[in-house]
Scaffold this active site. Structure first.
Site, mmCIF file in Angstrom:
data_model
loop_
_atom_site.group_PDB
_atom_site.id
_atom_site.type_symbol
_atom_site.label_atom_id
_atom_site.label_comp_id
_atom_site.label_asym_id
_atom_site.label_seq_id
_atom_site.Cartn_x
_atom_site.Cartn_y
_atom_site.Cartn_z
ATOM 1 N N GLY A 87 -4.595 -9.326 -19.008
ATOM 2 C CA GLY A 87 -5.077 -7.955 -18.983
ATOM 3 C C GLY A 87 -4.461 -7.152 -17.850
ATOM 4 O O GLY A 87 -3.319 -7.386 -17.454
ATOM 5 N N LEU A 88 -5.249 -6.226 -17.309
ATOM 6 C CA LEU A 88 -4.810 -5.331 -16.236
ATOM 7 C C LEU A 88 -3.566 -4.541 -16.627
ATOM 8 O O LEU A 88 -2.640 -4.375 -15.838
ATOM 9 C CB LEU A 88 -4.551 -6.123 -14.939
ATOM 10 C CG LEU A 88 -5.766 -6.835 -14.325
ATOM 11 C CD1 LEU A 88 -5.358 -7.656 -13.102
ATOM 12 C CD2 LEU A 88 -6.847 -5.840 -13.960
ATOM 13 N N CYS A 89 -3.548 -4.075 -17.873
ATOM 14 C CA CYS A 89 -2.402 -3.275 -18.331
ATOM 15 C C CYS A 89 -2.890 -2.034 -19.075
ATOM 16 O O CYS A 89 -2.336 -1.653 -20.108
ATOM 17 C CB CYS A 89 -1.462 -4.105 -19.186
ATOM 18 S SG CYS A 89 -2.254 -5.128 -20.440
ATOM 19 N N GLY A 90 -3.959 -1.441 -18.557
ATOM 20 C CA GLY A 90 -4.454 -0.194 -19.122
ATOM 21 C C GLY A 90 -4.974 -0.369 -20.539
ATOM 22 O O GLY A 90 -5.645 -1.353 -20.872
ATOM 23 N N PHE A 92 -3.223 -0.904 -23.181
ATOM 24 C CA PHE A 92 -2.203 -1.586 -23.981
ATOM 25 C C PHE A 92 -2.828 -2.433 -25.096
ATOM 26 O O PHE A 92 -2.496 -2.278 -26.276
ATOM 27 C CB PHE A 92 -1.339 -2.466 -23.067
ATOM 28 C CG PHE A 92 -0.383 -3.365 -23.789
ATOM 29 C CD1 PHE A 92 0.830 -2.897 -24.239
ATOM 30 C CD2 PHE A 92 -0.692 -4.705 -24.016
ATOM 31 C CE1 PHE A 92 1.721 -3.721 -24.910
ATOM 32 C CE2 PHE A 92 0.180 -5.541 -24.687
ATOM 33 C CZ PHE A 92 1.392 -5.040 -25.132
#
Length: 286
Positions: A87-90, A92
């Protein structure tokens, strides 16, 4: 107002978070360059292969393509959801998951299964939809040979009649800040629809054109899936780099605000101590 110790602890916590997000941004930026070069170098090949297949198909009579082009009544649909393992990709992964659910609503009344490529998509979609397979480990060693194995598996599911239609849902890479959710028909092969006239050339074929088309179709399908996964892979790093850049900026702004609050609170505490000392001195004089 929070006391000085609480504010100091918050400043330390925000500073640590800022260091982490900044490091993740730099890592994603380095990975993005490699992934972007890979998809940029691959696109001309994929487009030329499609053009060649279209040129050959346009000169052939009859139903060429066999099982790959067979249009059946749509009763069972397989949606290939290409997300990421982390994760941690907005937004996406959220955008792809949302589009997969939209496809499920679009085919309401029919059997819709999900073929997950990416852990995040599998974890969320398995709660509400039927996930028949999960190929998340592909990102540990993303090569054409490994993707070709998955493409062959999908092709077999269509040819055997397990599914009447297979679609790909993924993020297409445009730039580091922009990813476009794409829905592509994987099987059956869609008829060529183009306003542009298909260019023709006078080739000498060996073997026959029919044999060449039947050899190109599986290769084209493998290339299509590989391009989709490569697009998604580059989009993931672009989205994560952008998200971590914003997170770092927000953490910097919050840290500066906390430092200002800390200085004001410290100044107020010092002023109160001075007033207490002055008041005590005046009391002693009295």
């Amino acid at each position: 107002m929070a006391n000085l110790k609480e504010i100091r602890n918050r400043i330390t916590s925000v500073s640590s978070t800022m260091q982490i997000t900044s490091a993740m941004k730099m890592v994603s930026a380095a990975k993005l360059k490699k992934a972007q070069d890979a998809i940029t170098a691959m696109r001309p090949y994929a487009e030329k292969l499609t053009e060649l297949l279209q040129n050959l198909s346009s000169t052939l009579d009859g139903d060429i393509g066999g099982e790959f082009t067979k249009q059946r009544e749509i009763k069972k649909v397989l949606v290939v959801a290409i997300t990421s393992n982390r994760g941690l990709c907005g937004a996406f992964n959220t955008n792809v998951i949302k589009e997969v659910k939209n496809r499920s609503e679009f085919y309401k009344g029919k059997q819709v299964d999900v073929f997950a490529i990416g852990k995040k998509g599998n974890d969320v979609l398995s709660k509400t939809l039927s996930v028949v397979d999960n190929q998340s480990p592909i990102f540990d060693n993303l090569t054409f040979e490994n993707v070709a194995t998955i493409a062959t598996l999908l092709t077999e599911k269509f040819v055997s009649g397990d599914y009447d239609k297979i679609e790909l849902v993924y993020n297409q890479f445009k730039n580091a800040a922009t990813q476009i959710v794409q829905v592509e028909q994987f099987l059956p092969l869609a008829p060529i629809k183009s306003d542009q006239p298909v260019s023709t050339a006078d080739y000498i074929f060996e073997p026959e054109k029919e044999e060449i088309v039947m050899a190109l179709i599986p290769k084209s399908l493998k290339t299509q899936l590989y391009k989709g996964i490569r697009d998604s892979f580059a989009s993931e790093h672009g989205a994560r780099m952008t998200a971590m850049h914003k997170a770092t900026d927000n953490a910097t702004e919050l840290r500066n605000q906390l430092k200002l609050t800390y200085n004001k609170a410290r100044q107020a505490a010092i002023t109160n101590e001075i007033l207490e000392i002055v008041g005590g001195a005046e009391a002693l004089k009295g």
